[in-house]
Write a protein that holds these residues in place. Structure first.
Motif, PDB file in Angstrom:
ATOM      1  N   GLN A 112      46.887  31.584  11.440  1.00  0.00           N
ATOM      2  CA  GLN A 112      46.483  30.322  10.843  1.00  0.00           C
ATOM      3  C   GLN A 112      45.614  29.553  11.842  1.00  0.00           C
ATOM      4  N   HIS A 156      56.820  27.122  11.418  1.00  0.00           N
ATOM      5  CA  HIS A 156      57.923  26.747  10.536  1.00  0.00           C
ATOM      6  C   HIS A 156      59.241  26.783  11.300  1.00  0.00           C
ATOM      7  N   CYS A 178      61.828  21.420   3.207  1.00  0.00           N
ATOM      8  CA  CYS A 178      60.629  22.081   2.696  1.00  0.00           C
ATOM      9  C   CYS A 178      59.839  21.133   1.787  1.00  0.00           C
ATOM     10  N   CYS A 237      57.007  18.599   2.942  1.00  0.00           N
ATOM     11  CA  CYS A 237      55.611  19.027   3.063  1.00  0.00           C
ATOM     12  C   CYS A 237      55.099  19.694   1.793  1.00  0.00           C
ATOM     13  N   HIS A 238      55.943  20.538   1.195  1.00  0.00           N
ATOM     14  CA  HIS A 238      55.503  21.229  -0.026  1.00  0.00           C
ATOM     15  C   HIS A 238      55.935  20.393  -1.222  1.00  0.00           C
ATOM     16  N   ILE A 296      48.409  32.769   1.838  1.00  0.00           N
ATOM     17  CA  ILE A 296      49.149  34.011   2.045  1.00  0.00           C
ATOM     18  C   ILE A 296      49.598  34.605   0.709  1.00  0.00           C
ATOM     19  N   HIS A 297      50.313  33.797  -0.103  1.00  0.00           N
ATOM     20  CA  HIS A 297      50.806  34.307  -1.382  1.00  0.00           C
ATOM     21  C   HIS A 297      49.769  34.061  -2.460  1.00  0.00           C
TER      22      HIS A 297
HETATM   23  C1  HEC Z   1      55.985  19.994   8.357  1.00  0.00           C
HETATM   24  C2  HEC Z   1      55.498  20.550   7.160  1.00  0.00           C
HETATM   25  C3  HEC Z   1      56.141  21.792   6.548  1.00  0.00           C
HETATM   26  C4  HEC Z   1      57.459  22.035   6.299  1.00  0.00           C
HETATM   27  C5  HEC Z   1      58.658  21.162   6.602  1.00  0.00           C
HETATM   28  C6  HEC Z   1      57.523  23.329   5.649  1.00  0.00           C
HETATM   29  N1  HEC Z   1      56.265  23.843   5.521  1.00  0.00           N
HETATM   30 FE1  HEC Z   1      55.764  25.579   4.639  1.00  0.00          FE
HETATM   31  N2  HEC Z   1      53.813  25.325   5.186  1.00  0.00           N
HETATM   32  C7  HEC Z   1      53.315  24.217   5.844  1.00  0.00           C
HETATM   33  C8  HEC Z   1      51.924  24.451   6.170  1.00  0.00           C
HETATM   34  C9  HEC Z   1      51.005  23.495   6.930  1.00  0.00           C
HETATM   35  C10 HEC Z   1      51.606  25.726   5.663  1.00  0.00           C
HETATM   36  C11 HEC Z   1      50.262  26.463   5.759  1.00  0.00           C
HETATM   37  C12 HEC Z   1      50.146  27.173   7.073  1.00  0.00           C
HETATM   38  C13 HEC Z   1      51.072  28.342   7.239  1.00  0.00           C
HETATM   39  O1  HEC Z   1      51.032  29.256   6.411  1.00  0.00           O
HETATM   40  O2  HEC Z   1      51.843  28.325   8.215  1.00  0.00           O
HETATM   41  C14 HEC Z   1      52.808  26.237   5.047  1.00  0.00           C
HETATM   42  C15 HEC Z   1      52.912  27.476   4.420  1.00  0.00           C
HETATM   43  C16 HEC Z   1      54.044  27.921   3.740  1.00  0.00           C
HETATM   44  C17 HEC Z   1      54.109  29.130   2.945  1.00  0.00           C
HETATM   45  C18 HEC Z   1      52.979  30.116   2.735  1.00  0.00           C
HETATM   46  C19 HEC Z   1      51.963  29.540   1.794  1.00  0.00           C
HETATM   47  C20 HEC Z   1      50.923  30.526   1.359  1.00  0.00           C
HETATM   48  O3  HEC Z   1      49.770  30.393   1.778  1.00  0.00           O
HETATM   49  O4  HEC Z   1      51.242  31.437   0.607  1.00  0.00           O
HETATM   50  C21 HEC Z   1      55.387  29.224   2.467  1.00  0.00           C
HETATM   51  C22 HEC Z   1      55.925  30.316   1.571  1.00  0.00           C
HETATM   52  C23 HEC Z   1      56.114  28.096   2.969  1.00  0.00           C
HETATM   53  N3  HEC Z   1      55.272  27.327   3.729  1.00  0.00           N
HETATM   54  C24 HEC Z   1      57.448  27.874   2.709  1.00  0.00           C
HETATM   55  C25 HEC Z   1      58.191  26.858   3.307  1.00  0.00           C
HETATM   56  C26 HEC Z   1      59.614  26.747   3.194  1.00  0.00           C
HETATM   57  C27 HEC Z   1      60.496  27.693   2.417  1.00  0.00           C
HETATM   58  C28 HEC Z   1      59.973  25.658   3.915  1.00  0.00           C
HETATM   59  C29 HEC Z   1      61.374  25.125   4.164  1.00  0.00           C
HETATM   60  C30 HEC Z   1      62.304  26.041   4.745  1.00  0.00           C
HETATM   61  C31 HEC Z   1      58.757  25.080   4.465  1.00  0.00           C
HETATM   62  N4  HEC Z   1      57.700  25.842   4.083  1.00  0.00           N
HETATM   63  C32 HEC Z   1      58.702  23.927   5.229  1.00  0.00           C
HETATM   64  C33 HEC Z   1      54.006  23.065   6.155  1.00  0.00           C
HETATM   65  C34 HEC Z   1      55.387  22.932   6.067  1.00  0.00           C
END
Ligand code: HEC
Ligand code: HEC
Ligand code: HEC
Ligand code: HEC
Ligand code: HEC
Ligand code: HEC
Length: 455
Positions: free
Chosen positions: A245, A251, A262, A265-266, A360-361
């Motif tokens: 990235q 994470h 989760c 942010c999401h 990614i997905h």
């Molecule tokens: C502080 C913010 C933050 C939190 C909290 C967070 N995420 Fe994310 N997530 C991101 C960011 C920014 C990206 C894009 C960059 C990456 O892929 O690392 C991402 C990417 C992802 C993706 C991949 C997306 C793709 O491109 O397909 C998944 C699946 C995901 N997160 C799941 C989770 C889950 C499950 C949790 C909780 C356990 C979580 N995230 C918590 C910020 C966050």
């Protein structure tokens, strides 16, 4: 005759070399292990990255055992009070090197052997560039498949050379015999004649060498089958895909260690089809205050600032950022990062630009998937489909995301009616209808209907 033999033996020698190199990759692959585990923080040369350059590291440590212990779990090792390790830890601003409890002893040895080899290479040599790429963190699984391919290709090559060589020999022999008999005028034969001769000779040869032909056909078939299988199974499937990235966002740190939910942010997961990737302003809720991290210092967080227009020197947003003169803005980040260095050049590309997270997905366009339906209504945890994201330094695709995967779960998963506002009205009616102990799976509410998942 001798000429033919010479050539054949040379070809065999060359093939043997190829075979050995391919076979070699079956052994503990220090280079691959290094790239997937260590390269994001270490060069194998003496250049510093996040951690020290590792060239000659064996000679810096009191014993190989201590060095192993450090690599497997540096935090535990520091507790022994070893002064070399403590000093190093201080020198690197107490950055914690992550533990590698899953690395076996032979694997650590293989990594160190690789470092010895690569570190000894001339400075500035290829080792650096390959190490930086640190690529293929997720590619390890694919390696064994590739190796199998190579081996098959080599076997086929060897067999074809063998067949060719034997054919040549037989032709030379026939020619020799013909010449002996005084019939030297082979040149006036037409192409067709030659082809016919060739075919007849091959047929004869094949008849006399049934075993070799059998093996060749078998190997060829295996090869074709494997290609077909991979082709079919691989349609739109990228399980294990783990791209790098633009920002080293972890994470493991945010969702794991800092326990940020989760949904924080999401934000889409509860309401909509898409989970959504957070914008830089979500990051800024915290990173206005946190401008340095333990691993990468200012370097990675500065990319968020450059993207959104935050001046960390003044602790304030830059007015009308996207219309500011680029040179002036650049100066802000140059000052923050202490000059025109590598870190500055990495940040420069995000000035006045959004962060281009790599997706990614991705389902193909003809399929429809909805997060809210699964997460809020269905009560399926993120981890069921995405794996333990809260332990991932870099997210990777956990599930195959194939139609079979969706359908299997719909066949097996019971619908959660209890305490589910989405089903309150339906519940009593359905509970009455299915109380005979039927499993009320997603399949029964229509989860196998083509139109539910396809446009
Ligand atoms: C502080 C913010 C933050 C939190 C909290 C967070 N995420 Fe994310 N997530 C991101 C960011 C920014 C990206 C894009 C960059 C990456 O892929 O690392 C991402 C990417 C992802 C993706 C991949 C997306 C793709 O491109 O397909 C998944 C699946 C995901 N997160 C799941 C989770 C889950 C499950 C949790 C909780 C356990 C979580 N995230 C918590 C910020 C966050
Ligand atoms: C996330 C970053 C990171 C990763 C990944 C990482 N290291 Fe480190 N490593 C460090 C840091 C930082 C130090 C410096 C000591 C400290 O601050 O803990 C270090 C120190 C070391 C040292 C001591 C260096 C010396 O000069 O004596 C060795 C050996 C080492 N790492 C090996 C490895 C190996 C092998 C791997 C892969 C299996 C690895 N590291 C993965 C960050 C990392
Ligand atoms: C039933 C399986 C399933 C569950 C549960 C699930 N996801 Fe997903 N997720 C997927 C699929 C499938 C995709 C690809 C969607 C697409 O391409 O349309 C995806 C894509 C994503 C993406 C990237 C693109 C997007 O849709 O914005 C993120 C981020 C993400 N999921 C986060 C989460 C988080 C966070 C949770 C838990 C709150 C979660 N997911 C729960 C299956 C799931
Ligand atoms: C709820 C607060 C919060 C949010 C939101 C948040 N972070 Fe962080 N982040 C932190 C904290 C706290 C640290 C420092 C952790 C430490 O010192 O161990 C950190 C550290 C980092 C680091 C430095 C890691 C290192 O070791 O050098 C990066 C890079 C980072 N965050 C990126 C992001 C990005 C990108 C986003 C938005 C997608 C984001 N963060 C959202 C709290 C947050
Ligand atoms: C881990 C299990 C699981 C996986 C994997 C899964 N689903 Fe589901 N799915 C569910 C559950 C549980 C429900 C029921 C939610 C509810 O109560 O409406 C559901 C419901 C649905 C519905 C609504 C069905 C209806 O009739 O209302 C659709 C459409 C759907 N899923 C599509 C998909 C697609 C597309 C995939 C694959 C990309 C997928 N699902 C993967 C568990 C799963
Ligand atoms: C639970 C969700 C779900 C249901 C129900 C479903 N599909 Fe799919 N289907 C998918 C997903 C997701 C993909 C894309 C994944 C892939 O390419 O492997 C897909 C892919 C396909 C493809 C294309 C394969 C390709 O090579 O891209 C066809 C054709 C297809 N589905 C037909 C059907 C038919 C016909 C039905 C009804 C009998 C059906 N699907 C029901 C989820 C579903």
């Amino acid at each position: 005759m001798i000429h033919v033999f010479n050539r054949v033996s040379k070809i065999f020698a060359a093939l043997f070399m190829v075979f050995m190199t391919v076979g070699g990759s079956f052994a503990q692959d220090g280079e691959a292990l290094f790239k997937s585990n260590c390269a994001r923080c270490h060069y194998a040369s003496d250049k510093k990255l996040v951690g020290p350059g590792l060239a000659g590291v064996r000679s810096r440590w009191s014993s190989e055992d201590n060095l192993h212990a450090w690599i497997v779990n540096s935090t535990d090792y520091l507790k022994t009070g070893d002064s070399y390790a403590t000093d190093l830890f201080e020198k690197f601003n107490k950055s914690v090197m992550p533990g590698f409890p899953n690395l076996k002893k032979e694997e650590v040895t293989a990594i160190l052997d690789y470092i010895d080899k690569a570190g000894a290479a001339p400075a500035g040599g290829g080792s650096d560039s390959t190490a930086v790429a640190g690529g293929g963190a997720g590619a390890q699984g694919g390696d064994s498949g590739n190796t199998l391919m190579y081996v098959l290709i080599v076997v086929i090559l060897i067999l074809s050379v063998l067949i060719y060589a034997l054919y040549k020999i037989s032709v030379s022999l026939t020619e020799l015999v013909k010449q002996r008999e005084g019939d030297g005028s082979t040149d006036d034969r037409t192409f067709l004649d030659k082809a016919e001769d060739c075919f007849r000779a091959s047929k004869k040869w094949a008849g006399e060498n049934k075993a070799i032909v059998g093996v060749a056909i078998f190997v060829g078939l295996c090869f074709v089958l494997k290609l077909a299988w991979d082709g079919l199974m691989g349609i739109g499937v990228y399980q294990g895909y783990q791209p790098h990235q633009p920002i080293k966002f972890s994470h493991a740190k945010h969702a794991g260690e800092l326990k940020i939910a989760c949904e924080y942010c999401h934000t889409g997961v509860k309401e909509s089809r898409h989970a959504t990737i957070p914008s830089s302003s979500t990051c800024m809720n915290c990173h206005k205050a946190v401008s340095e991290g333990p691993l990468y210092g200012k370097n990675e967080i500065a990319k968020i600032y450059a993207s959104i227009g935050f001046d960390p020197n003044k602790g304030a947003y830059i007015d009308n950022y996207n219309n500011q003169d680029k040179e002036q803005v650049l100066a802000v980040y140059e000052e923050w990062l202490g000059g025109d260095n590598d870190a500055f050049r990495a940040v420069e590309q995000y000035v006045q630009k959004p962060i281009d997270w790599v997706q990614i997905h991705k389902l193909p366009d003809h399929a429809y998937f909805n997060h809210a339906q699964h997460y809020r209504v269905g009560g399926v945890e993120c981890q069921t489909c995405h794996g333990k994201v809260e332990e991932m330094e870099e997210v990777k695709q956990f599930a195959p995301l194939t139609m079979g995967w969706c359908i299997n779960c719909h066949r097996e998963t019971k619908v959660k009616f209890e305490e589910n506002p989405y089903y309150d009205k339906l519940h009593d009616y359905l509970a009455e209808r299915y109380k005979k102990g039927d499993q009320f799976t997603v399949a029964r509410i229509g989860g196998l209907e083509c139109g539910k998942c396809h446009y």
